[in-house]
Design an enzyme around this catalytic site. Sequence first.
Site, mmCIF file in Angstrom:
data_model
loop_
_atom_site.group_PDB
_atom_site.id
_atom_site.type_symbol
_atom_site.label_atom_id
_atom_site.label_comp_id
_atom_site.label_asym_id
_atom_site.label_seq_id
_atom_site.Cartn_x
_atom_site.Cartn_y
_atom_site.Cartn_z
ATOM 1 N N LYS A 16 0.900 -1.078 0.191
ATOM 2 C CA LYS A 16 -0.071 -0.020 -0.110
ATOM 3 C C LYS A 16 0.948 1.104 0.124
ATOM 4 O O LYS A 16 1.233 1.862 0.997
ATOM 5 C CB LYS A 16 -1.077 -0.008 1.277
ATOM 6 C CG LYS A 16 -2.093 0.978 1.087
ATOM 7 C CD LYS A 16 -3.119 0.371 2.005
ATOM 8 C CE LYS A 16 -4.314 1.625 2.184
ATOM 9 N NZ LYS A 16 -5.162 1.647 0.976
HETATM 10 N N1 PMP Z 1 -7.877 -2.161 -2.741
HETATM 11 C C1 PMP Z 1 -7.029 -0.994 -2.933
HETATM 12 C C2 PMP Z 1 -6.243 -0.576 -4.196
HETATM 13 C C3 PMP Z 1 -7.134 -0.107 -2.036
HETATM 14 O O1 PMP Z 1 -6.612 1.149 -1.887
HETATM 15 C C4 PMP Z 1 -8.130 -0.589 -0.642
HETATM 16 C C5 PMP Z 1 -8.318 0.484 0.374
HETATM 17 N N2 PMP Z 1 -7.178 0.459 1.344
HETATM 18 C C6 PMP Z 1 -8.641 -1.662 -0.693
HETATM 19 C C7 PMP Z 1 -8.476 -2.390 -1.770
HETATM 20 C C8 PMP Z 1 -9.803 -1.997 0.443
HETATM 21 O O2 PMP Z 1 -8.714 -2.402 1.610
HETATM 22 P P1 PMP Z 1 -9.283 -2.346 3.062
HETATM 23 O O3 PMP Z 1 -10.437 -3.212 3.235
HETATM 24 O O4 PMP Z 1 -8.046 -2.930 3.783
HETATM 25 O O5 PMP Z 1 -9.646 -0.924 3.316
#
Ligand code: PMP
Length: 290
Positions: A151
Site C-alpha cells: 500500500k
Molecule cells: N484495494 C485497494 C487498491 C485499496 O486502496 C483498498 C483500500 N485500502 C482496498 C482494496 C480495500 O482494503 P481495506 O479493506 O483494507 O480498506
Amino acid sequence: MGLKVYFNGKMVDVSQAKVSIYDHGLLYGDGVFEGIRSYNRLVFKLKEHVDRLYESAHTILLKIPMERTEMIQAVVNTLRANTLSNAYIRVVVTRGVGDLGLDPRKCRQPTIFIIADKIVLYPDAVYKKGMEIITVPTPRNLPEALNPQIKSLNYLNNILAKIEAANAGVSEALMLGANGYVAECTGENIFIVRKGTLLTPPAYIGILKGITRCSVMDLAAKAKMQAREEVLTRHDLYNAKECFLTGTAAEIAPIVKIDGRVIGTGKPGKATARLMRDFRQLTKTAGVRY
Ligand code: PMP
C-alpha cells in the site's frame, strides 16, 4: 483551533504540520500508508492495519523508526486529541527528506503523520440501490513490477482508473490484472455471489489484500455461507447473482450494473444485505476503544 494531527512524534495543530518539498513521499511517491476507521470510539481492525503498514514498509526497505505498539498508541492518541467518535484515520510514512535524486539512502529520517478526519466515498443511495461500474482500459499494476499488496503512496495507477470511470460517468472502476482477469476497483476489493457461493479474486492476481475483504470472508464463514478465492473473468461478474465491493472507506457497497450488464435482479442481493448487516454489527462491537 482546528484538527490535531500526529506529526513526527508530536501532536500539533493541522496548520503546523508542514512537509518539505524535498520529501520523497511528495517527489516520488516513496512511502506507505493506511486508511483506518473508527466507529463509536472503537478503532476497527487497528492491529491488522498497522501490521499491513509495517509489511508494506518492509517490502520497500523503509524502516519505520517506532515499534508497532507505539504506532497503535499514536493512532489512539490522535483520536483522543480530537472529538470524532466516527473517524477515518490516515497513517502515512514517507521516505523522508532527501535530495532531488531517487536514492532513498539520502533520506535520513522518515516523515510520519496521522490524520483523524472524516471521509464520504459514495452517496447514501449507493448502499440502498447499488452502484454501476465499468471496466477501465488501465490495468492494475502488474505484481511483478509493483505489487498491489504494497500500500504505497504511488496511487497513480488507481487514479488513472478513477479518471477513466469518471469520464464515462460512473463513480467506480473495475480494474483487470494480467491476462484480463478481474483484479479489484480503485480502492476496493470485489466479490460476487454465484450459486450461493461468495467468490473473490486471489491475491496473486495483483490486488491489495483488503482488511474488509478478510472480515467479509470471516463473516461469511460465521453465517455458514460458502466462500473462497477464485480467479474471475468479466463473464463471471456479468452472470453473477450478486456483486459488491469492500473497503475501509466504502465498507460494503452493492454493485448492480457492470459494463451495461445488469447483475442479478438489478437490486442489492440478499447475501449482500446480510453481510452489510453483519459487518455493521461487527464494527459496533469489535475494536480498540479510545
Ligand atoms: N484495494 C485497494 C487498491 C485499496 O486502496 C483498498 C483500500 N485500502 C482496498 C482494496 C480495500 O482494503 P481495506 O479493506 O483494507 O480498506
